[in-house]
Design a protein around this motif. Structure first.
Motif, PDB file in Angstrom:
ATOM      1  N   VAL A  91       0.881  -1.181   0.000  1.00 14.11           N
ATOM      2  CA  VAL A  91       0.000   0.000   0.000  1.00 14.11           C
ATOM      3  C   VAL A  91       0.908   1.218   0.000  1.00 14.11           C
ATOM      4  CG1 VAL A  91      -1.669   1.317   1.368  1.00 14.11           C
ATOM      5  CG2 VAL A  91      -1.845  -1.146   1.278  1.00 14.11           C
ATOM      6  N   THR A  92       0.523   2.257  -0.746  1.00 16.92           N
ATOM      7  CA  THR A  92       1.242   3.528  -0.655  1.00 16.92           C
ATOM      8  C   THR A  92       0.350   4.526   0.081  1.00 16.92           C
ATOM      9  OG1 THR A  92       0.436   4.272  -2.808  1.00 16.92           O
ATOM     10  CG2 THR A  92       2.580   3.176  -2.780  1.00 16.92           C
ATOM     11  N   VAL A  93       0.971   5.293   0.945  1.00 17.79           N
ATOM     12  CA  VAL A  93       0.256   6.292   1.748  1.00 17.79           C
ATOM     13  C   VAL A  93       0.872   7.648   1.453  1.00 17.79           C
ATOM     14  CG1 VAL A  93      -0.364   7.030   4.078  1.00 17.79           C
ATOM     15  CG2 VAL A  93      -0.200   4.598   3.558  1.00 17.79           C
ATOM     16  N   SER A  94       0.021   8.628   1.121  1.00 18.79           N
ATOM     17  CA  SER A  94       0.474   9.994   0.874  1.00 18.79           C
ATOM     18  C   SER A  94      -0.011  10.883   2.008  1.00 18.79           C
ATOM     19  CB  SER A  94      -0.086  10.512  -0.451  1.00 18.79           C
ATOM     20  OG  SER A  94       0.331   9.692  -1.511  1.00 18.79           O
ATOM     21  N   PHE A  95       0.881  11.775   2.470  1.00 18.39           N
ATOM     22  CA  PHE A  95       0.514  12.668   3.571  1.00 18.39           C
ATOM     23  C   PHE A  95       1.408  13.890   3.563  1.00 18.39           C
ATOM     24  CE2 PHE A  95       3.745   9.848   5.150  1.00 18.39           C
ATOM     25  CZ  PHE A  95       4.541  10.617   5.996  1.00 18.39           C
ATOM     26  N   GLN A  96       0.973  14.909   4.272  1.00 16.98           N
ATOM     27  CA  GLN A  96       1.763  16.111   4.498  1.00 16.98           C
ATOM     28  C   GLN A  96       2.084  16.194   5.980  1.00 16.98           C
ATOM     29  OE1 GLN A  96      -0.643  19.334   3.080  1.00 16.98           O
ATOM     30  NE2 GLN A  96       0.175  19.185   1.007  1.00 16.98           N
ATOM     31  N   ALA A  97       3.312  16.579   6.303  1.00 17.72           N
ATOM     32  CA  ALA A  97       3.731  16.723   7.694  1.00 17.72           C
ATOM     33  C   ALA A  97       4.307  18.110   7.897  1.00 17.72           C
ATOM     34  CB  ALA A  97       4.767  15.669   8.054  1.00 17.72           C
ATOM     35  N   THR A  98       3.971  18.705   9.029  1.00 20.11           N
ATOM     36  CA  THR A  98       4.497  20.013   9.394  1.00 20.11           C
ATOM     37  C   THR A  98       5.216  19.876  10.735  1.00 20.11           C
ATOM     38  OG1 THR A  98       2.595  21.029   8.299  1.00 20.11           O
ATOM     39  CG2 THR A  98       3.914  22.442   9.735  1.00 20.11           C
ATOM     40  N   PRO A  99       6.523  19.576  10.686  1.00 19.03           N
ATOM     41  CA  PRO A  99       7.287  19.451  11.933  1.00 19.03           C
ATOM     42  C   PRO A  99       7.794  20.823  12.390  1.00 19.03           C
ATOM     43  CG  PRO A  99       8.682  18.902  10.093  1.00 19.03           C
ATOM     44  CD  PRO A  99       7.311  19.196   9.529  1.00 19.03           C
ATOM     45  N   PRO A 100       8.352  20.909  13.594  1.00 17.45           N
ATOM     46  CA  PRO A 100       9.020  22.152  13.990  1.00 17.45           C
ATOM     47  C   PRO A 100      10.168  22.443  13.028  1.00 17.45           C
ATOM     48  CG  PRO A 100       8.714  20.726  15.894  1.00 17.45           C
ATOM     49  CD  PRO A 100       8.321  19.943  14.690  1.00 17.45           C
ATOM     50  N   SER A 101      10.494  23.684  12.804  1.00 17.61           N
ATOM     51  CA  SER A 101      11.497  24.083  11.830  1.00 17.61           C
ATOM     52  C   SER A 101      12.850  23.446  12.144  1.00 17.61           C
ATOM     53  CB  SER A 101      11.623  25.604  11.826  1.00 17.61           C
ATOM     54  OG  SER A 101      12.576  25.994  10.872  1.00 17.61           O
ATOM     55  N   GLY A 102      13.407  22.759  11.167  1.00 13.55           N
ATOM     56  CA  GLY A 102      14.726  22.156  11.299  1.00 13.55           C
ATOM     57  C   GLY A 102      14.789  20.922  12.176  1.00 13.55           C
ATOM     58  N   ALA A 103      13.676  20.323  12.490  1.00 14.91           N
ATOM     59  CA  ALA A 103      13.674  19.157  13.380  1.00 14.91           C
ATOM     60  C   ALA A 103      13.698  17.868  12.586  1.00 14.91           C
ATOM     61  CB  ALA A 103      12.440  19.184  14.279  1.00 14.91           C
ATOM     62  N   ARG A 104      14.380  16.866  13.127  1.00 12.78           N
ATOM     63  CA  ARG A 104      14.298  15.514  12.574  1.00 12.78           C
ATOM     64  C   ARG A 104      13.079  14.857  13.188  1.00 12.78           C
ATOM     65  NH1 ARG A 104      19.399  11.997  12.948  1.00 12.78           N
ATOM     66  NH2 ARG A 104      17.747  10.702  12.168  1.00 12.78           N
ATOM     67  N   PHE A 105      12.398  14.036  12.389  1.00  9.36           N
ATOM     68  CA  PHE A 105      11.200  13.373  12.908  1.00  9.36           C
ATOM     69  C   PHE A 105      11.016  12.026  12.247  1.00  9.36           C
ATOM     70  CE2 PHE A 105       9.835  15.691   9.228  1.00  9.36           C
ATOM     71  CZ  PHE A 105       8.805  14.970   8.657  1.00  9.36           C
TER      72      PHE A 105
END
Length: 157
Positions: A91-105
């Motif tokens: 399965v492929t999953v598409s999403f948008q993520a908004t992390p804190p600026s410059g953070a690894r997640f």
């Protein structure tokens, strides 16, 4: 006459059988009861109590504000934009993520079957990006035919 000077409420018998005034004993008893049930008029105790309550309230509010701000600064918002069942093994999953600026997640992505059982799972790590919001499409291998794919959660590393 000694008996006429004392009434039942004002005098009591001593150990020797004589009469003495019981007013101090009643006052001492009343004082003990007042102390026990907080009916004393000691202003410094009342003031110290309310100062203690105020200090505790300010500390509790400051702690809650700090926890709220700490959690919101590390929060990553996710918006799923779609999924595609490739075949019964992916399965492929598409999403948008908004992390804190410059953070690894990292994000945990899962594939679910028609009974909402997990048939595929993948954790993907992302490096720091200068952009605030990024779009991602990830492929999740499955053990059986999946009917949907979702992002379970994302967190900072």
């Amino acid at each position: 006459m000694v008996g006429s000077e004392c009434s039942v409420t004002k005098c009591a018998l001593t150990k020797r059988g004589g009469r003495r005034r019981a007013a101090p004993r009643r006052t001492a008893l009343q004082t003990k009861l007042d102390d026990r049930y907080g009916r004393t008029a000691l202003p410094w105790r009342r003031r110290a109590f309310w100062i203690g309550v105020a200090v505790f309230a300010v500390a509790a509010i400051a702690y809650l504000v700090w926890i709220t701000l700490q959690n919101s600064l590390d929060d990553i918002s996710i918006a799923e934009t779609g999924y595609l069942v490739v075949d019964e093994r992916a399965v492929t999953v598409s999403f948008q993520a908004t992390p804190p600026s410059g953070a690894r997640f990292a994000c945990a992505i899962q594939a679910l079957d028609e009974d909402f059982g997990v048939v595929g799972w993948r954790v993907v790590e992302y490096g720091p990006f200068p952009d605030t919001t990024r779009s991602f499409t990830e492929r999740v291998p499955t053990l059986a035919l999946a009917t949907t794919g979702t992002v379970k959660e994302c967190w900072t590393i």
